[in-house]
Design an enzyme around this catalytic site. Sequence first.
Site, PDB file in Angstrom:
ATOM      1  N   TRP A  92      -5.425  -4.403 -11.943  1.00 47.10           N
ATOM      2  CA  TRP A  92      -5.503  -5.087 -10.646  1.00 47.10           C
ATOM      3  C   TRP A  92      -6.925  -5.119 -10.113  1.00 47.10           C
ATOM      4  O   TRP A  92      -7.362  -6.116  -9.559  1.00 47.10           O
ATOM      5  CB  TRP A  92      -4.544  -4.464  -9.626  1.00 47.10           C
ATOM      6  N   ASP A 123      -6.922  -2.244  -1.739  1.00 46.62           N
ATOM      7  CA  ASP A 123      -5.694  -2.885  -2.204  1.00 46.62           C
ATOM      8  C   ASP A 123      -4.647  -1.772  -2.244  1.00 46.62           C
ATOM      9  O   ASP A 123      -4.723  -0.877  -3.082  1.00 46.62           O
ATOM     10  CB  ASP A 123      -5.914  -3.498  -3.595  1.00 46.62           C
ATOM     11  N   LYS A 130       6.325  -4.203  -3.302  1.00 44.27           N
ATOM     12  CA  LYS A 130       6.458  -2.899  -3.941  1.00 44.27           C
ATOM     13  C   LYS A 130       7.058  -1.884  -2.964  1.00 44.27           C
ATOM     14  O   LYS A 130       8.112  -1.345  -3.234  1.00 44.27           O
ATOM     15  CB  LYS A 130       5.108  -2.388  -4.447  1.00 44.27           C
TER      16      LYS A 130
END
Length: 353
Positions: A101, A168, A192
């Site tokens: 990511w 993030d 999530k």
Amino acid sequence: MNIHNFYAGPAILPKQVFQKSADAILNFNDSGLSILEISHRSKDFVEVMEKTNSMVKELLSVPEDYEVLFLTGGASSQFYMTSMNLLNNDDTAAFVDTGTWSTKAIKEAKHFGNIEVIASSADTGYTTIPTIDGETKDFKFVHITTNNTIYGTQYANIPSVNAPLIGDMSSDIFSRPLDVSKFDLIYAGAQKNLGPAGVTLVIVKKDILGKVDRDIPTMLDYNTHIKKGSSFNTPPVFPIFVSMLSLEWLKENGGVAGAEKRNLEKSSLLYKAIDDNDLFNTPVQGADRSKMNVVFKLNDDGLEDAFLAAAASANCVGVKGHRSVGGFRASIYNAMEKASVEALANVINDFKG
Ligand SMILES: *Cc1c(COP(=O)(O)O)cnc(C)c1O
């Protein structure tokens, strides 16, 4: 049937959230209408938006000089929106590379300025959280990924830097208490640990905005969404509503401090089962181990199918590892009950190959 859901995302939500969401699809607030067919400007939905916003602020103790936004485009759109709004072409931003990511975030930020990778765990196969050495004060911002959903690493403590910090937090927001003031911008795709796919939470310190030279398209300018209370265009009404229900559930269950306690207990249980069975190993050790995504392997990959079958027969689903890492991954977000983690830990304990 009670299925234990270990998928990494979209992921598990509390049962009461599904029940209330289902009710609101059929008859929202006794209006005789579905939540899916009402105006985003209606009083009933404006209340949902305000409530969701204030629950985020309350649960994370968001300071006064920050704004909470609900945007679209996923965390992946924040990879470029952050730099588009904060970085001039000749500025340099620093990134910590902790795997997939953050690599994607780095690639997109490069469209809008210079990027320097100031720490990386590539040399350990992304099984560690690297430390930031050296001065950071000349960078426009520093970007970190607080929990690495794919590799199963997580910052135990947020690093101190001398530049605005961007996080993030897609896979660990609301999983533990957070000092928002350490960050200038936080973003998280909801799917999530917060709600369904379709909404992205952004928490931004207002005074870092409006300082770049470039002409930003209206929809990609954070200030547009601040001015319009996340309703410049049609917001993702249903994902926001479900996120509100999930935050209400979190509040009823001790808030982020309660979540942290349960997440520590659940993750310890699972890591212990893995550490105790000689057939298994986990590539991530000690304080770098994620409390959200537990990555583990069998020493003999030839046994993987047998383990997946054993997990399936105990109603444990979603434990196959990410295709880039292999092995197994158990995502044990806030909504996962300890009993489900125990079910998987028992499969690991009993597995003899
Ligand atoms: C899932 C994930 C993303 C991507 O989120 P999208 O909403 O699918 O764009 C980014 N960062 C992290 C840490 C993630 O876990």
